[in-house]
Design a protein around this motif. Structure first.
Motif, PDB file in Angstrom:
ATOM      1  N   MET A 220      -3.058 -12.313   6.475  1.00  0.00           N
ATOM      2  CA  MET A 220      -1.629 -12.088   6.578  1.00  0.00           C
ATOM      3  C   MET A 220      -1.333 -11.364   7.873  1.00  0.00           C
ATOM      4  N   TYR A 221      -2.318 -10.599   8.308  1.00  0.00           N
ATOM      5  CA  TYR A 221      -2.089  -9.769   9.482  1.00  0.00           C
ATOM      6  C   TYR A 221      -3.422  -9.334  10.046  1.00  0.00           C
TER       7      TYR A 221
ATOM      8  N   THR B 157      -5.758  -9.664   4.117  1.00  0.00           N
ATOM      9  CA  THR B 157      -5.556 -10.959   3.469  1.00  0.00           C
ATOM     10  C   THR B 157      -4.838 -10.692   2.152  1.00  0.00           C
ATOM     11  N   VAL B 158      -4.608 -11.726   1.373  1.00  0.00           N
ATOM     12  CA  VAL B 158      -3.966 -11.497   0.075  1.00  0.00           C
ATOM     13  C   VAL B 158      -4.909 -10.727  -0.857  1.00  0.00           C
TER      14      VAL B 158
ATOM     15  N   ARG C 143      -6.347 -17.256   5.796  1.00  0.00           N
ATOM     16  CA  ARG C 143      -5.685 -16.506   4.732  1.00  0.00           C
ATOM     17  C   ARG C 143      -5.198 -15.127   5.190  1.00  0.00           C
TER      18      ARG C 143
ATOM     19  N   ILE D 103       4.072  -2.769   5.349  1.00  0.00           N
ATOM     20  CA  ILE D 103       3.745  -3.993   4.609  1.00  0.00           C
ATOM     21  C   ILE D 103       4.074  -3.807   3.129  1.00  0.00           C
TER      22      ILE D 103
END
Lengths: 146, 111
Positions: free
Chosen positions: A6-7, A70-71, A4, A35
């Motif tokens: 994102m980076y 993550t989200v 999960r 971001i």
């Protein structure tokens, strides 16, 4: 990398390097801006990273900062090789510091570093082993109130 | 009040020009402890301090301060000036001490 995530990125921080002190935090802050996270989140993450980074510069030999988004949240784990913290409870107390006279003259050693991280993070954990090092982890939630 | 106006009203010296002279000042904070500034200064504040070493620049950059005001006409380290350039942090200076310049800024309406 977490599924999960994102980076994620890792940084190395050198102990005693006052010249570059704060650089990693400034880079992370820029990254979070790119971001497009909310200003309040970026602000709190930057404060936590800065205090954690300065602790390495002042007290440890070297550290790795692992940074993941993550989200749901920003997670930072900072593992250092260093002297460790004798009494974590004391170190967490506002105003307590083991900074040298020289560091205090520079305006460090207010005894506010770890409390600043705790106050700005949603989750904060610290563990330490004498003569080995300290691991600090913190999370900042991207949604919901602090 | 805009940064340029405050600079003129308080007779501050511009050390490295303005990163943004039209920056609207949100407040001011006087302290020589870096973590105290990290905890308590806010975005677009001016920070009054006698610290001149390069670590003040990272603090100002992270907190997005409008400017750092150096008191007592203290000489500013070369490293600090270079870092300020890199991070676009405005450095101002005064011959007054922290108490005096804080009072003056307060009188200008920044509370």
């Amino acid at each position: 990398m977490n599924q999960r995530a994102m980076y994620s990125q890792s940084f190395t921080i050198k102990g005693g390097d006052f010249i570059n002190a704060g650089t990693v935090s400034v880079r992370i802050k820029r990254l979070l801006k790119e971001i497009g996270l909310k200003p309040d989140i970026i602000y709190r993450a930057a404060i936590c990273c800065y205090e954690a980074e300065m602790n390495v510069v002042m007290y440890a030999n070297e550290a790795t900062l692992d940074f993941t988004i993550t989200v749901e949240n920003i997670t930072v784990k900072l593992s250092d090789k260093g002297p460790g913290i004798k009494n974590i409870e004391l170190a967490m107390k506002e105003g307590y510091s083991t900074a040298t006279e020289k560091m205090r003259e520079m305006g460090f050693g207010a005894g506010m570093g770890l409390p600043n991280i705790k106050n700005n993070a949603d989750v904060f954990e610290i563990e330490s082993e004498i003569a080995k090092g300290t691991i600090i982890s913190f999370k900042i939630n991207l949604n919901g109130k602090h | 009040m805009k940064l340029k106006e405050l600079t003129e009203k308080c007779g501050l010296e511009t050390v490295n020009g303005f990163a943004d002279e039209n920056k609207e000042i949100a407040g001011a904070y006087s302290s020589d402890l870096l973590s105290d500034v990290i905890a308590n200064a806010k975005k677009d504040f001016v920070w009054i301090t006698l610290q001149t070493h390069l670590n003040i620049i990272a603090v100002a950059a992270l907190k997005e301060l409008a400017a750092i005001i150096i008191v007592n006409n203290k000489e500013i380290d070369k490293d600090t000036l270079q870092k300020a350039e890199e991070e676009k942090v405005t450095l101002l200076r005064t011959g007054l001490n922290t108490f005096q310049i804080s009072g003056k800024i307060y009188e200008c309406g920044i509370h």
